[in-house]
Design an enzyme around this catalytic site. Structure first.
Site, PDB file in Angstrom:
ATOM      1  N   SER A 180       0.810  -1.226   0.000  1.00 47.59           N
ATOM      2  CA  SER A 180       0.000   0.000   0.000  1.00 47.59           C
ATOM      3  C   SER A 180       0.841   1.274   0.000  1.00 47.59           C
ATOM      4  O   SER A 180       1.954   1.300   0.512  1.00 47.59           O
ATOM      5  CB  SER A 180      -0.972  -0.014   1.187  1.00 47.59           C
ATOM      6  OG  SER A 180      -0.297  -0.195   2.400  1.00 47.59           O
ATOM      7  N   LYS A 232       2.224  -5.175   3.221  1.00 48.71           N
ATOM      8  CA  LYS A 232       3.386  -4.290   3.393  1.00 48.71           C
ATOM      9  C   LYS A 232       2.848  -2.860   3.381  1.00 48.71           C
ATOM     10  O   LYS A 232       2.554  -2.301   2.317  1.00 48.71           O
ATOM     11  CB  LYS A 232       4.371  -4.537   2.244  1.00 48.71           C
ATOM     12  CG  LYS A 232       5.331  -3.406   1.931  1.00 48.71           C
ATOM     13  CD  LYS A 232       6.412  -3.265   2.959  1.00 48.71           C
ATOM     14  CE  LYS A 232       7.272  -2.047   2.708  1.00 48.71           C
ATOM     15  NZ  LYS A 232       6.705  -0.806   3.288  1.00 48.71           N
ATOM     16  N   GLY A 253       0.864   2.407  -5.849  1.00 43.86           N
ATOM     17  CA  GLY A 253       2.069   3.171  -5.540  1.00 43.86           C
ATOM     18  C   GLY A 253       2.691   3.673  -6.821  1.00 43.86           C
ATOM     19  O   GLY A 253       2.000   3.843  -7.836  1.00 43.86           O
ATOM     20  N   SER A 254       3.990   3.856  -6.796  1.00 43.32           N
ATOM     21  CA  SER A 254       4.641   4.477  -7.948  1.00 43.32           C
ATOM     22  C   SER A 254       4.937   3.448  -9.048  1.00 43.32           C
ATOM     23  O   SER A 254       4.991   2.245  -8.807  1.00 43.32           O
ATOM     24  CB  SER A 254       5.928   5.148  -7.501  1.00 43.32           C
ATOM     25  OG  SER A 254       6.821   4.163  -7.042  1.00 43.32           O
ATOM     26  N   GLU A 286      -2.270  -0.081  -9.374  1.00 39.42           N
ATOM     27  CA  GLU A 286      -2.666   1.294  -9.739  1.00 39.42           C
ATOM     28  C   GLU A 286      -1.460   2.171  -9.437  1.00 39.42           C
ATOM     29  O   GLU A 286      -0.947   2.153  -8.315  1.00 39.42           O
ATOM     30  CB  GLU A 286      -3.887   1.729  -8.930  1.00 39.42           C
ATOM     31  CG  GLU A 286      -5.130   0.856  -9.139  1.00 39.42           C
ATOM     32  CD  GLU A 286      -5.575   0.721 -10.580  1.00 39.42           C
ATOM     33  OE1 GLU A 286      -5.331   1.652 -11.371  1.00 39.42           O
ATOM     34  OE2 GLU A 286      -6.141  -0.331 -10.927  1.00 39.42           O
ATOM     35  N   CYS A 330      -3.167  10.653  -6.243  1.00 42.73           N
ATOM     36  CA  CYS A 330      -2.758  10.130  -7.547  1.00 42.73           C
ATOM     37  C   CYS A 330      -3.523  10.843  -8.652  1.00 42.73           C
ATOM     38  O   CYS A 330      -3.070  10.944  -9.780  1.00 42.73           O
ATOM     39  CB  CYS A 330      -3.010   8.637  -7.604  1.00 42.73           C
ATOM     40  SG  CYS A 330      -4.631   8.217  -7.013  1.00 42.73           S
ATOM     41  N   GLU A 352       5.355  13.053 -13.276  1.00 40.77           N
ATOM     42  CA  GLU A 352       4.565  13.126 -12.048  1.00 40.77           C
ATOM     43  C   GLU A 352       5.412  13.759 -10.951  1.00 40.77           C
ATOM     44  O   GLU A 352       6.531  13.320 -10.700  1.00 40.77           O
ATOM     45  CB  GLU A 352       4.115  11.726 -11.590  1.00 40.77           C
ATOM     46  CG  GLU A 352       3.232  11.799 -10.353  1.00 40.77           C
ATOM     47  CD  GLU A 352       2.770  10.443  -9.830  1.00 40.77           C
ATOM     48  OE1 GLU A 352       3.613   9.563  -9.639  1.00 40.77           O
ATOM     49  OE2 GLU A 352       1.556  10.287  -9.605  1.00 40.77           O
TER      50      GLU A 352
HETATM   51  P1  NAD Z   1       5.877   3.923  -3.541  1.00 42.26           P
HETATM   52  O1  NAD Z   1       5.940   3.165  -4.818  1.00 42.26           O
HETATM   53  O2  NAD Z   1       7.094   4.618  -3.086  1.00 42.26           O
HETATM   54  O3  NAD Z   1       5.491   2.928  -2.370  1.00 42.26           O
HETATM   55  C1  NAD Z   1       4.344   2.101  -2.430  1.00 42.26           C
HETATM   56  C2  NAD Z   1       4.570   0.895  -1.544  1.00 42.26           C
HETATM   57  O4  NAD Z   1       5.542   0.052  -2.160  1.00 42.26           O
HETATM   58  C3  NAD Z   1       5.113   1.234  -0.152  1.00 42.26           C
HETATM   59  O5  NAD Z   1       4.504   0.403   0.794  1.00 42.26           O
HETATM   60  C4  NAD Z   1       6.570   0.897  -0.289  1.00 42.26           C
HETATM   61  O6  NAD Z   1       7.190   0.604   0.943  1.00 42.26           O
HETATM   62  C5  NAD Z   1       6.479  -0.335  -1.158  1.00 42.26           C
HETATM   63  N1  NAD Z   1       7.734  -0.740  -1.802  1.00 42.26           N
HETATM   64  C6  NAD Z   1       8.736   0.032  -2.256  1.00 42.26           C
HETATM   65  N2  NAD Z   1       9.703  -0.748  -2.808  1.00 42.26           N
HETATM   66  C7  NAD Z   1       9.278  -2.035  -2.704  1.00 42.26           C
HETATM   67  C8  NAD Z   1       9.815  -3.300  -3.086  1.00 42.26           C
HETATM   68  N3  NAD Z   1      10.985  -3.395  -3.709  1.00 42.26           N
HETATM   69  N4  NAD Z   1       9.094  -4.409  -2.818  1.00 42.26           N
HETATM   70  C9  NAD Z   1       7.901  -4.314  -2.210  1.00 42.26           C
HETATM   71  N5  NAD Z   1       7.337  -3.155  -1.821  1.00 42.26           N
HETATM   72  C10 NAD Z   1       8.020  -2.023  -2.069  1.00 42.26           C
HETATM   73  O7  NAD Z   1       4.625   4.912  -3.629  1.00 42.26           O
HETATM   74  P2  NAD Z   1       4.134   5.988  -2.550  1.00 42.26           P
HETATM   75  O8  NAD Z   1       5.127   7.105  -2.509  1.00 42.26           O
HETATM   76  O9  NAD Z   1       3.745   5.358  -1.259  1.00 42.26           O
HETATM   77  O10 NAD Z   1       2.793   6.498  -3.233  1.00 42.26           O
HETATM   78  C11 NAD Z   1       2.784   7.484  -4.210  1.00 42.26           C
HETATM   79  C12 NAD Z   1       2.547   6.901  -5.581  1.00 42.26           C
HETATM   80  O11 NAD Z   1       1.371   6.124  -5.571  1.00 42.26           O
HETATM   81  C13 NAD Z   1       2.335   7.973  -6.641  1.00 42.26           C
HETATM   82  O12 NAD Z   1       3.028   7.625  -7.809  1.00 42.26           O
HETATM   83  C14 NAD Z   1       0.822   7.923  -6.872  1.00 42.26           C
HETATM   84  O13 NAD Z   1       0.425   8.375  -8.146  1.00 42.26           O
HETATM   85  C15 NAD Z   1       0.539   6.473  -6.668  1.00 42.26           C
HETATM   86  N6  NAD Z   1      -0.871   6.240  -6.335  1.00 42.26           N
HETATM   87  C16 NAD Z   1      -1.685   5.767  -7.318  1.00 42.26           C
HETATM   88  C17 NAD Z   1      -3.029   5.551  -7.060  1.00 42.26           C
HETATM   89  C18 NAD Z   1      -3.951   5.041  -8.141  1.00 42.26           C
HETATM   90  O14 NAD Z   1      -5.047   4.640  -7.830  1.00 42.26           O
HETATM   91  N7  NAD Z   1      -3.524   5.040  -9.400  1.00 42.26           N
HETATM   92  C19 NAD Z   1      -3.538   5.827  -5.790  1.00 42.26           C
HETATM   93  C20 NAD Z   1      -2.673   6.294  -4.800  1.00 42.26           C
HETATM   94  C21 NAD Z   1      -1.335   6.489  -5.090  1.00 42.26           C
END
Ligand code: NAD
Length: 542
Positions: A187, A212, A265-266, A293, A327, A425
């Site tokens: 998440s 996670k 996430g990203s 997403e 997002c 972004e």
């Molecule tokens: P992020 O990708 O940095 O982190 C997301 C999750 O991935 C976190 O829990 C992180 O600890 C985990 N993670 C990171 N590296 C990992 C790995 N190697 N293995 C497993 N898990 C790992 O994203 P963030 O900064 O928390 O969120 C922001 C991003 O999320 C933005 O790009 C945003 O656009 C996107 N987002 C998209 C939506 C959608 O519905 N499209 C909704 C909310 C956020």
């Protein structure tokens, strides 16, 4: 055994409370904010229902006051990840075989607990830990979380009731099995409701998860986990495993029992996880379901018939609410030259009026960005614009991280339609405007469609309804959630199913049937009443 056929009607969305001064909800929230601010918590891992403290800890701080500690959390190592995998597999056998209405009742109880007993616990932890103001927290941590839980119960019923036709001498049935193995729920920090749904959607359909949570939303996510347990989620059905992404990711992704990845996430992280799935392919027992997403570069397209005041207000809300860390946040805007003068004047005036600061001061429309990394990334874009001959900052551009990670809402005007901040972004309070010639509408629409790799949200402002339709048609693949005369943020569960394609993800529309269907593996059962007794075709006996 109760053989009734259940039907859960489509729910009403959770009402957003007002939080006027001296209202009961405001006073309750105030008390809980004080409680959480002055009583640091020690957040354990929760695996197989047991709390585990590894001693390898990290601080939980407030983004708007980063020296203020809200507690600490324990981080998982390889050993704990393996324990979580075992716990999820063990719990899956019973959970997946339960009558689905028992699972439904647990989700509904969780919704009830969040709506009443723990409403302000969820709000205070999201406000303090993720720096959301009262309204932004209420619509996320409370209302959207509840809506996801309730709608998913109703949608699950719609999936389960779908059965194939039975023909002469046969009975056909479809059994909606949970996936074989566990789901990895990963998440993001920015929505407490998403963290809930990434687990509870697969759980509703009989799966177990390894969760996670993002390191910067641990506090609210921990309270969610406790609420799920109080609601009756059995030991091992959700395993709460905070820690370093790569350590957890590498160990979970290499398990042969990985049945699905439910990610938000990203792009980088999702691409990385997808590549790990490809590399581990020969080891898996099933093909893992991949639902992700990801990012967005969401637009507002202004037509020359638009109302200037409406554009300005919605651009401000779409770009700056929750510091642009949605997002779906608007981050680029296309405006015809004939309207730009007026829009700019209103938009700059309104933006200058915005107060940025602590979440406990209700006059602050904006608060802090999530952490120092985000602060550095966002301000890096602002500095880039400050130093570029192709752009000027028309308001904002100031920032200060001495006490909290504060960035003023910033509007950049550029003459380069491929300017960096029009394409990438940023995930912060930065809106870039490109002004197009009124007689070059088609060209501007092409730019809007092709400038960024994403396809999440977008909106058009036009009073000319025919023009709005043509633009909607032209930008068909530019956004999975498209708005006419509204900001591109604020999707509500059940009303605007959410998700985008292109670089924005697999577009499985969170909070609906499309998503839930990914978490079942149907088995078709055909029963023949009178089996064949002769191998020949009928005409062979003539
Ligand atoms: P992020 O990708 O940095 O982190 C997301 C999750 O991935 C976190 O829990 C992180 O600890 C985990 N993670 C990171 N590296 C990992 C790995 N190697 N293995 C497993 N898990 C790992 O994203 P963030 O900064 O928390 O969120 C922001 C991003 O999320 C933005 O790009 C945003 O656009 C996107 N987002 C998209 C939506 C959608 O519905 N499209 C909704 C909310 C956020």
């Amino acid at each position: 055994m109760n053989n009734a056929v259940y039907n859960f009607p489509v729910p009403e969305n959770e009402p957003v409370l007002n939080y006027f001064k001296n209202s009961t909800e405001r006073m309750d929230l105030q008390k809980e904010l004080e409680n959480q601010s002055s009583n640091p918590v020690d957040v354990p891992l929760i695996i197989g229902g047991k709390e585990i403290r590894t001693g390898d800890t990290e601080k939980i701080t407030m983004p708007h006051n980063h020296s203020h500690e809200l507690g600490q959390y324990h981080k998982a190592g390889e050993k704990e990840v393996k324990m979580a995998v075992e716990a999820a597999i063990k719990a899956g056998k019973e959970w997946g075989n339960l009558t689905w209405t028992i699972r439904a009742s647990i989700l509904l109880k969780a919704a009830e607990l969040i709506g009443a007993k723990y409403r302000q616990v969820m709000n205070a932890s999201t406000m303090l830990g993720q720096s959301k103001n009262i309204y932004q927290s209420e619509i996320d941590a409370v209302c959207e979380t509840i809506d996801f839980l309730k709608y998913n119960v109703s949608f699950a019923g719609k999936i389960y009731e779908q059965q194939p036709k039975s023909a002469f001498n046969q009975l056909n049935r479809m059994e909606f099995r949970a996936l074989e193995g566990f789901v990895f729920a990963v998440s993001p920090f920015n929505f407490t409701s998403i963290a809930s749904n990434l687990n509870m959607a697969p759980v509703m359909m009989g799966n177990t998860t390894i969760w996670k949570p993002a390191s910067s939303s641990i506090l609210s996510n921990y309270y969610l986990m406790k609420i799920f347990m109080e609601a009756g989620v059995p030991e091992g059905v959700i395993n709460f495993v905070p820690g370093k992404g790569s350590i957890i990711g590498n160990n979970v992704m290499s398990s042969s029992d990985l049945a699905g990845l439910h990610f938000t996430g990203s792009n980088n992280t999702f691409n990385n996880l997808w590549a790990q799935v490809s590399n581990n392919m020969p080891n898996y027992k099933s093909y893992p379901r991949l639902v992700g997403e990801t990012g967005g570069k969401n637009f507002i397209f202004v037509h020359s018939s638009a109302s200037v005041h409406e554009v300005a207000v919605n651009a401000l809300k779409g770009a700056f609410e929750y510091q642009g860390q949605k997002c779906s946040a608007a981050s680029r805007m296309y405006v015809p030259k004939s309207l730009w003068g007026e829009i700019k004047e209103i938009l700059v005036d309104l933006t200058n009026d915005i107060r940025v600061g602590d979440v406990t001061d209700s006059n602050n429309f904006m608060n802090a960005v999530i952490d120092n990394n985000a602060f550095n990334t966002i301000t890096g874009y602002i500095d880039y614009a400050k130093n570029s001959p192709d752009a000027k900052i028309i308001t904002g551009g100031e920032y200060d991280n001495s006490q909290g990670y504060f960035i003023r809402p910033t509007i950049i005007e550029t003459v380069d339609h491929h300017f960096k901040t029009m394409e990438e972004e940023i995930f912060g309070p930065v809106l870039t405007v490109f002004v197009y010639e009124d007689n070059e509408l088609e060209k501007a629409l092409d730019l809007c469609d092709s400038t960024s790799p994403y396809g999440l949200t977008g909106s058009v402002f036009a009073q000319d309804r025919i023009a709005a339709s043509l633009i909607c048609e032209k930008l068909r693949y530019a956004a999975g959630n498209f708005y006419i005369n509204d900001k591109p943020t604020g999707a509500i569960v059940g009303l605007q199913p959410f998700g985008g394609s292109r670089g924005s993800g697999t577009n499985d529309k969170a909070g609906g049937e499309f998503n839930l269907v990914r978490w079942v593996s149907p088995r078709t059962i055909k029963e023949t009443f009178v089996p064949a007794t002769d191998y020949k075709y009928p005409y062979m006996n003539e």
